[in-house]
Design a protein around this motif. Structure first.
Motif, mmCIF file in Angstrom:
data_model
loop_
_atom_site.group_PDB
_atom_site.id
_atom_site.type_symbol
_atom_site.label_atom_id
_atom_site.label_comp_id
_atom_site.label_asym_id
_atom_site.label_seq_id
_atom_site.Cartn_x
_atom_site.Cartn_y
_atom_site.Cartn_z
ATOM 1 N N GLY A 96 0.813 -1.214 0.000
ATOM 2 C CA GLY A 96 0.000 0.000 0.000
ATOM 3 C C GLY A 96 0.844 1.260 0.000
ATOM 4 N N GLU A 97 1.969 1.213 0.678
ATOM 5 C CA GLU A 97 2.867 2.375 0.711
ATOM 6 C C GLU A 97 3.461 2.658 -0.664
ATOM 7 N N LEU A 98 3.533 1.666 -1.518
ATOM 8 C CA LEU A 98 4.065 1.884 -2.861
ATOM 9 C C LEU A 98 3.174 2.802 -3.685
ATOM 10 N N TRP A 99 1.899 2.883 -3.303
ATOM 11 C CA TRP A 99 0.999 3.786 -4.027
ATOM 12 C C TRP A 99 1.453 5.237 -3.890
ATOM 13 N N GLU A 100 2.143 5.562 -2.808
ATOM 14 C CA GLU A 100 2.683 6.919 -2.652
ATOM 15 C C GLU A 100 3.695 7.203 -3.756
ATOM 16 N N ALA A 101 4.503 6.215 -4.096
ATOM 17 C CA ALA A 101 5.467 6.379 -5.183
ATOM 18 C C ALA A 101 4.738 6.561 -6.512
ATOM 19 N N VAL A 102 3.653 5.826 -6.683
ATOM 20 C CA VAL A 102 2.853 5.977 -7.905
ATOM 21 C C VAL A 102 2.354 7.404 -8.013
ATOM 22 N N MET A 103 1.799 7.913 -6.934
ATOM 23 C CA MET A 103 1.245 9.269 -6.935
ATOM 24 C C MET A 103 2.325 10.314 -7.251
ATOM 25 N N ALA A 104 3.525 10.075 -6.780
ATOM 26 C CA ALA A 104 4.609 11.031 -7.000
ATOM 27 C C ALA A 104 5.192 10.937 -8.407
ATOM 28 N N ASP A 105 5.210 9.735 -8.977
ATOM 29 C CA ASP A 105 5.918 9.525 -10.239
ATOM 30 C C ASP A 105 5.038 9.489 -11.483
ATOM 31 N N ALA A 106 3.774 9.175 -11.327
ATOM 32 C CA ALA A 106 2.908 8.982 -12.500
ATOM 33 C C ALA A 106 2.456 10.311 -13.098
ATOM 34 N N GLU A 107 2.238 10.270 -14.391
ATOM 35 C CA GLU A 107 1.709 11.441 -15.083
ATOM 36 C C GLU A 107 0.227 11.584 -14.755
ATOM 37 N N ASP A 108 -0.271 12.805 -14.865
ATOM 38 C CA ASP A 108 -1.660 13.090 -14.513
ATOM 39 C C ASP A 108 -2.648 12.230 -15.289
ATOM 40 N N GLU A 109 -2.394 12.017 -16.560
ATOM 41 C CA GLU A 109 -3.303 11.220 -17.385
ATOM 42 C C GLU A 109 -3.423 9.797 -16.842
ATOM 43 N N LEU A 110 -2.300 9.210 -16.448
ATOM 44 C CA LEU A 110 -2.311 7.863 -15.888
ATOM 45 C C LEU A 110 -3.040 7.841 -14.552
ATOM 46 N N LEU A 111 -2.814 8.833 -13.730
ATOM 47 C CA LEU A 111 -3.501 8.911 -12.443
ATOM 48 C C LEU A 111 -5.008 9.053 -12.635
ATOM 49 N N ASN A 112 -5.416 9.858 -13.597
ATOM 50 C CA ASN A 112 -6.842 10.022 -13.883
ATOM 51 C C ASN A 112 -7.467 8.706 -14.335
ATOM 52 N N GLN A 113 -6.767 7.969 -15.189
ATOM 53 C CA GLN A 113 -7.280 6.685 -15.648
ATOM 54 C C GLN A 113 -7.370 5.709 -14.470
ATOM 55 N N ALA A 114 -6.389 5.708 -13.602
ATOM 56 C CA ALA A 114 -6.403 4.838 -12.427
ATOM 57 C C ALA A 114 -7.569 5.183 -11.510
ATOM 58 N N ARG A 115 -7.854 6.467 -11.357
ATOM 59 C CA ARG A 115 -8.991 6.886 -10.533
ATOM 60 C C ARG A 115 -10.302 6.409 -11.145
ATOM 61 N N GLU A 116 -10.426 6.541 -12.458
ATOM 62 C CA GLU A 116 -11.643 6.110 -13.147
ATOM 63 C C GLU A 116 -11.889 4.622 -12.965
ATOM 64 N N GLU A 117 -10.816 3.839 -12.866
ATOM 65 C CA GLU A 117 -10.945 2.391 -12.699
ATOM 66 C C GLU A 117 -11.056 1.991 -11.233
ATOM 67 N N GLY A 118 -10.977 2.959 -10.345
ATOM 68 C CA GLY A 118 -11.097 2.662 -8.922
ATOM 69 C C GLY A 118 -9.832 2.127 -8.288
ATOM 70 N N LEU A 119 -8.718 2.333 -8.943
ATOM 71 C CA LEU A 119 -7.445 1.872 -8.410
ATOM 72 C C LEU A 119 -6.897 2.803 -7.333
ATOM 73 N N LEU A 120 -7.300 4.057 -7.406
ATOM 74 C CA LEU A 120 -6.838 5.058 -6.423
ATOM 75 C C LEU A 120 -8.009 5.535 -5.591
#
Length: 63
Positions: A39-63
């Motif tokens: 779960g702590e690795l998600w912090e790295a995702v949030m810091a490193d991922a581009e906004d478009e990828l984060l938005n897609q992850a949110r839409e899929e319920g991953l975040l």
């Protein structure tokens, strides 16, 4: 802590939605401290991922 090792290995490749899906599945399969550490690795995702990828992850319920 095999799932944690698998999760950490995901970060050796470019972040994609498929990588995030795999991370999500590993977190769901893990228990206890291993799940917490994945779960702590998600912090790295949030810091490193581009906004478009984060938005897609949110839409899929991953975040």
């Amino acid at each position: 802590m095999e799932r944690l090792k698998e999760a950490q290995a995901l970060f050796k490749q470019p972040l994609t939605i498929e990588v995030l899906r795999q991370l999500d599945q590993l977190e769901k399969q893990a228990r206890g401290e291993e799940a917490d550490r994945i779960g702590e690795l998600w912090e790295a995702v949030m810091a490193d991922a581009e906004d478009e990828l984060l938005n897609q992850a949110r839409e899929e319920g991953l975040l």
